[in-house]
Design a protein around this motif. Structure first.
Motif, PDB file in Angstrom:
ATOM      1  N   ALA A   3       0.803  -1.222   0.000  1.00 19.92           N
ATOM      2  CA  ALA A   3       0.000   0.000   0.000  1.00 19.92           C
ATOM      3  C   ALA A   3       0.836   1.272   0.000  1.00 19.92           C
ATOM      4  O   ALA A   3       0.411   2.294  -0.535  1.00 19.92           O
ATOM      5  CB  ALA A   3      -0.946   0.005   1.203  1.00 19.92           C
ATOM      6  N   THR A   4       2.010   1.220   0.590  1.00 17.58           N
ATOM      7  CA  THR A   4       2.812   2.438   0.736  1.00 17.58           C
ATOM      8  C   THR A   4       4.061   2.451  -0.139  1.00 17.58           C
ATOM      9  O   THR A   4       4.711   3.486  -0.249  1.00 17.58           O
ATOM     10  CB  THR A   4       3.251   2.625   2.202  1.00 17.58           C
ATOM     11  N   GLY A   5       4.415   1.302  -0.704  1.00 17.20           N
ATOM     12  CA  GLY A   5       5.633   1.231  -1.507  1.00 17.20           C
ATOM     13  C   GLY A   5       6.889   1.127  -0.672  1.00 17.20           C
ATOM     14  O   GLY A   5       7.995   1.219  -1.190  1.00 17.20           O
ATOM     15  N   SER A   6       6.721   0.927   0.634  1.00 11.29           N
ATOM     16  CA  SER A   6       7.882   0.801   1.514  1.00 11.29           C
ATOM     17  C   SER A   6       8.423  -0.626   1.446  1.00 11.29           C
ATOM     18  O   SER A   6       7.685  -1.564   1.156  1.00 11.29           O
ATOM     19  CB  SER A   6       7.508   1.159   2.950  1.00 11.29           C
ATOM     20  N   PRO A   7       9.711  -0.797   1.729  1.00 11.75           N
ATOM     21  CA  PRO A   7      10.276  -2.147   1.701  1.00 11.75           C
ATOM     22  C   PRO A   7       9.814  -2.956   2.906  1.00 11.75           C
ATOM     23  O   PRO A   7       9.471  -2.397   3.947  1.00 11.75           O
ATOM     24  CB  PRO A   7      11.789  -1.899   1.759  1.00 11.75           C
ATOM     25  N   LEU A   8       9.811  -4.260   2.738  1.00 10.86           N
ATOM     26  CA  LEU A   8       9.514  -5.141   3.862  1.00 10.86           C
ATOM     27  C   LEU A   8      10.680  -5.124   4.841  1.00 10.86           C
ATOM     28  O   LEU A   8      11.838  -5.090   4.409  1.00 10.86           O
ATOM     29  CB  LEU A   8       9.304  -6.574   3.379  1.00 10.86           C
ATOM     30  N   PRO A   9      10.405  -5.179   6.147  1.00  3.56           N
ATOM     31  CA  PRO A   9      11.501  -5.296   7.108  1.00  3.56           C
ATOM     32  C   PRO A   9      12.271  -6.581   6.853  1.00  3.56           C
ATOM     33  O   PRO A   9      11.693  -7.593   6.437  1.00  3.56           O
ATOM     34  CB  PRO A   9      10.793  -5.350   8.466  1.00  3.56           C
ATOM     35  N   GLU A  10      13.559  -6.564   7.103  1.00  4.77           N
ATOM     36  CA  GLU A  10      14.397  -7.738   6.855  1.00  4.77           C
ATOM     37  C   GLU A  10      13.975  -8.937   7.683  1.00  4.77           C
ATOM     38  O   GLU A  10      14.208 -10.071   7.312  1.00  4.77           O
ATOM     39  CB  GLU A  10      15.869  -7.407   7.139  1.00  4.77           C
ATOM     40  N   ALA A  11      13.327  -8.701   8.821  1.00  2.00           N
ATOM     41  CA  ALA A  11      12.926  -9.788   9.710  1.00  2.00           C
ATOM     42  C   ALA A  11      11.729 -10.566   9.193  1.00  2.00           C
ATOM     43  O   ALA A  11      11.416 -11.628   9.702  1.00  2.00           O
ATOM     44  CB  ALA A  11      12.599  -9.231  11.099  1.00  2.00           C
ATOM     45  N   VAL A  12      11.048 -10.060   8.171  1.00  2.00           N
ATOM     46  CA  VAL A  12       9.853 -10.737   7.662  1.00  2.00           C
ATOM     47  C   VAL A  12      10.266 -11.926   6.816  1.00  2.00           C
ATOM     48  O   VAL A  12      10.997 -11.787   5.849  1.00  2.00           O
ATOM     49  CB  VAL A  12       8.978  -9.777   6.830  1.00  2.00           C
ATOM     50  N   GLU A  13       9.786 -13.094   7.193  1.00  2.00           N
ATOM     51  CA  GLU A  13      10.052 -14.309   6.432  1.00  2.00           C
ATOM     52  C   GLU A  13       8.775 -15.116   6.376  1.00  2.00           C
ATOM     53  O   GLU A  13       7.882 -14.947   7.191  1.00  2.00           O
ATOM     54  CB  GLU A  13      11.135 -15.143   7.107  1.00  2.00           C
ATOM     55  N   GLY A  14       8.681 -16.007   5.441  1.00  2.00           N
ATOM     56  CA  GLY A  14       7.527 -16.898   5.357  1.00  2.00           C
ATOM     57  C   GLY A  14       6.435 -16.332   4.474  1.00  2.00           C
ATOM     58  O   GLY A  14       6.571 -15.264   3.888  1.00  2.00           O
ATOM     59  N   PRO A  15       5.318 -17.060   4.413  1.00  2.00           N
ATOM     60  CA  PRO A  15       4.238 -16.675   3.502  1.00  2.00           C
ATOM     61  C   PRO A  15       3.487 -15.434   3.989  1.00  2.00           C
ATOM     62  O   PRO A  15       3.439 -15.144   5.162  1.00  2.00           O
ATOM     63  CB  PRO A  15       3.323 -17.898   3.523  1.00  2.00           C
ATOM     64  N   ALA A  16       2.899 -14.732   3.028  1.00  2.00           N
ATOM     65  CA  ALA A  16       2.135 -13.518   3.336  1.00  2.00           C
ATOM     66  C   ALA A  16       0.697 -13.845   3.674  1.00  2.00           C
ATOM     67  O   ALA A  16      -0.025 -13.016   4.185  1.00  2.00           O
ATOM     68  CB  ALA A  16       2.173 -12.572   2.139  1.00  2.00           C
ATOM     69  N   VAL A  17       0.280 -15.059   3.404  1.00  2.00           N
ATOM     70  CA  VAL A  17      -1.102 -15.439   3.631  1.00  2.00           C
ATOM     71  C   VAL A  17      -1.154 -16.488   4.733  1.00  2.00           C
ATOM     72  O   VAL A  17      -0.345 -17.396   4.770  1.00  2.00           O
ATOM     73  CB  VAL A  17      -1.704 -16.025   2.330  1.00  2.00           C
ATOM     74  N   HIS A  18      -2.114 -16.323   5.623  1.00  2.00           N
ATOM     75  CA  HIS A  18      -2.258 -17.259   6.743  1.00  2.00           C
ATOM     76  C   HIS A  18      -3.660 -17.835   6.733  1.00  2.00           C
ATOM     77  O   HIS A  18      -4.606 -17.147   6.403  1.00  2.00           O
ATOM     78  CB  HIS A  18      -2.038 -16.537   8.073  1.00  2.00           C
ATOM     79  N   LEU A  19      -3.769 -19.062   7.102  1.00  2.00           N
ATOM     80  CA  LEU A  19      -5.068 -19.696   7.258  1.00  2.00           C
ATOM     81  C   LEU A  19      -5.238 -20.048   8.723  1.00  2.00           C
ATOM     82  O   LEU A  19      -4.382 -20.694   9.302  1.00  2.00           O
ATOM     83  CB  LEU A  19      -5.157 -20.970   6.400  1.00  2.00           C
ATOM     84  N   GLY A  20      -6.324 -19.571   9.323  1.00  2.00           N
ATOM     85  CA  GLY A  20      -6.525 -19.771  10.749  1.00  2.00           C
ATOM     86  C   GLY A  20      -7.348 -20.890  11.103  1.00  2.00           C
ATOM     87  O   GLY A  20      -8.140 -21.539  10.957  1.00  2.00           O
TER      88      GLY A  20
END
Length: 94
Positions: free
Chosen positions: A77-94
């Motif tokens: 939404a903002t065009g900002s980079p992802l933090p380096e600590a973010v890993e794994g899938p962007a979608v979660h199933l609960g």
């Protein structure tokens, strides 16, 4: 602390208008994301339109326990980079 989603408005074409806890806002275009399996339902405009914010998770959710990572949404939404600590899938199933 990373920004959480505080408001969402589903738009046509698999896009979401989002406002975040840090005051930023923008449109996340999800049309290029793969929607395999249970996520295939999000391609249905009537299902996609059911997007809402879960204040406990701080992100967008849909019926059936589907949610999207708020950091990925913020980056889209903002065009900002992802933090380096973010890993794994962007979608979660609960």
């Amino acid at each position: 602390m990373w920004p959480e989603v505080v408001e969402v408005r589903p738009l046509e074409g698999l896009r979401l208008w989002l406002r975040f806890s840090d005051g930023s806002e923008g449109i996340a275009d999800l049309s290029g994301m793969p929607f395999p399996g249970i996520l295939e339902g999000l391609k249905d405009p009537s299902v996609f339109a059911q997007a809402q914010v879960d204040p406990e998770l701080g992100t967008v959710v849909w019926p059936g326990g589907i949610d999207l990572d708020p950091l990925v949404l913020h980056a889209l939404a903002t065009g900002s980079p992802l933090p380096e600590a973010v890993e794994g899938p962007a979608v979660h199933l609960g």
